[in-house]
Design an enzyme around this catalytic site. Structure first.
Site, PDB file in Angstrom:
ATOM      1  N   ASP A  68       3.186  -7.461  -0.041  1.00  0.00           N
ATOM      2  CA  ASP A  68       3.260  -6.699  -1.293  1.00  0.00           C
ATOM      3  C   ASP A  68       2.669  -5.296  -1.135  1.00  0.00           C
ATOM      4  O   ASP A  68       1.789  -5.068  -0.311  1.00  0.00           O
ATOM      5  CB  ASP A  68       2.516  -7.472  -2.400  1.00  0.00           C
ATOM      6  CG  ASP A  68       2.901  -6.986  -3.790  1.00  0.00           C
ATOM      7  OD1 ASP A  68       3.990  -6.406  -3.954  1.00  0.00           O
ATOM      8  OD2 ASP A  68       2.099  -7.191  -4.720  1.00  0.00           O
ATOM      9  N   HIS A  86      10.010   0.146   1.297  1.00  0.00           N
ATOM     10  CA  HIS A  86      10.608  -1.083   1.829  1.00  0.00           C
ATOM     11  C   HIS A  86      11.038  -0.889   3.280  1.00  0.00           C
ATOM     12  O   HIS A  86      10.879  -1.764   4.113  1.00  0.00           O
ATOM     13  CB  HIS A  86      11.807  -1.512   0.977  1.00  0.00           C
ATOM     14  CG  HIS A  86      11.429  -1.849  -0.435  1.00  0.00           C
ATOM     15  ND1 HIS A  86      10.406  -2.700  -0.745  1.00  0.00           N
ATOM     16  CD2 HIS A  86      11.926  -1.425  -1.632  1.00  0.00           C
ATOM     17  CE1 HIS A  86      10.288  -2.807  -2.064  1.00  0.00           C
ATOM     18  NE2 HIS A  86      11.195  -2.037  -2.623  1.00  0.00           N
ATOM     19  N   LEU A 130       7.689 -19.375  18.185  1.00  0.00           N
ATOM     20  CA  LEU A 130       7.377 -19.132  16.777  1.00  0.00           C
ATOM     21  C   LEU A 130       8.563 -19.464  15.869  1.00  0.00           C
ATOM     22  O   LEU A 130       9.688 -19.035  16.127  1.00  0.00           O
ATOM     23  CB  LEU A 130       6.993 -17.657  16.576  1.00  0.00           C
ATOM     24  CG  LEU A 130       6.756 -17.217  15.124  1.00  0.00           C
ATOM     25  CD1 LEU A 130       5.439 -17.768  14.596  1.00  0.00           C
ATOM     26  CD2 LEU A 130       6.776 -15.688  15.005  1.00  0.00           C
TER      27      LEU A 130
END
Ligand code: IPE
Ligand code: IPE
Ligand code: MG
Length: 252
Positions: A32, A49, A143
């Site tokens: 955020d 963004h 991962l």
């Protein structure tokens, strides 16, 4: 990126007193603060963004280097559809751009890509790019990188409950067998461990409809740093803080 670097194992033994020290296997992140990051610079929100994607690259690399097993990134929520159309379109194009550049590197690092959320409502090009990346990385066993895309915890639980009712009706499931473990299998995260550590950047102290079921016993770590400014060191600080926590799960 280096997978399970022996030097790192040695370093971890020295720094934390041994491989048995508490290491977060699943890290979830609420990324955020990108809009505010841009606003502070007099730039349009989308610039934040875009910059945030660079942080994703850094954090994925750090997670691979630290042998984190699962990294779940909150990328777009079911509530984010309330935003201006242009911003939504911009955000939902980013996964394709990210994968277009970084998929070879992710493959080389044995990363497996998954999505949690309702992919059906994503733009077709985005969905195709993600599906391709999921197919390509399906057999990787390093991962697990989960993108929470059009994800909302309440929506996830409703979908799960409807599927449960259906299975009860069709007698594929009996009410007596329905326990927490069974119910978990109806969630997007069915095959994934629950997060050990939740990181939220950008200063807010709330979950914003993220993994409400799965975070029941997760350790929380909040940072005021805005996502585009979040560094590998910040991520390592969070892992370090996690290592100091005492998890009791209701016990003593
Ligand atoms: C998080 O950053 C990214 C998404 C929700 C897609 P924000 O866009 O919420 O940034 P702030 O919170 O407005 O700064
Ligand atoms: C949470 O951030 C969603 C994502 C990071 C994708 P928001 O910015 O949407 O959350 P609120 O609105 O501050 O609760
Ligand atoms: Mg926000």
């Amino acid at each position: 990126m280096s997978m399970r670097d022996p030097l790192y194992e040695e370093e971890r033994t020295v720094l934390t007193g041994g491989p048995e020290a508490d290491v977060s296997k699943h890290v979830a992140v609420i990324m955020d603060g990108s809009g505010r990051w841009a606003k502070e610079r007099g730039m349009p929100r989308f610039a934040g963004h875009k910059e945030g994607v660079a942080t994703v690259v850094k954090v994925v690399k750090a997670a691979v280097d630290r042998s984190v097993e699962v990294l779940t990134l909150y990328t777009f929520s079911t509530e984010n559809w309330k935003r201006p159309k242009a911003e939504i379109e911009f955000i939902l194009k980013l996964p394709k751009e990210f994968l277009g550049v970084h998929l070879p590197e992710l493959m080389a690092n044995n990363v497996r890509i998954e999505v949690i959320g309702d992919m059906g409502k994503l733009p077709v090009a985005t969905r195709k790019a993600i599906q391709y990346a999921m197919d390509r990385t399906r057999h990787n066993n390093g991962l697990q990188l989960n993108f929470a895309l059009n994800y909302g915890s309440r929506q996830e639980m409703l979908v799960a409950m409807k599927a449960v009712f259906e299975d009860l009706n069709q007698q594929k499931l009996s009410l007596d067998d329905l326990d927490e473990q069974q119910f978990s299998k109806y969630l997007y995260t069915a095959d994934t461990t629950e997060p050990d550590l939740l990181i939220r950047t950008g200063g807010e102290k709330r979950l914003s409809n993220f993994l409400l079921w799965q975070l029941a016993y997760t350790e929380f770590w909040f940072s005021d740093v805005l996502w585009p400014d979040f560094t590998e060191q910040n991520f390592l600080d969070a892992l370090e803080a996690y290592g100091q926590r005492k998890r009791r799960y209701g016990g003593v």
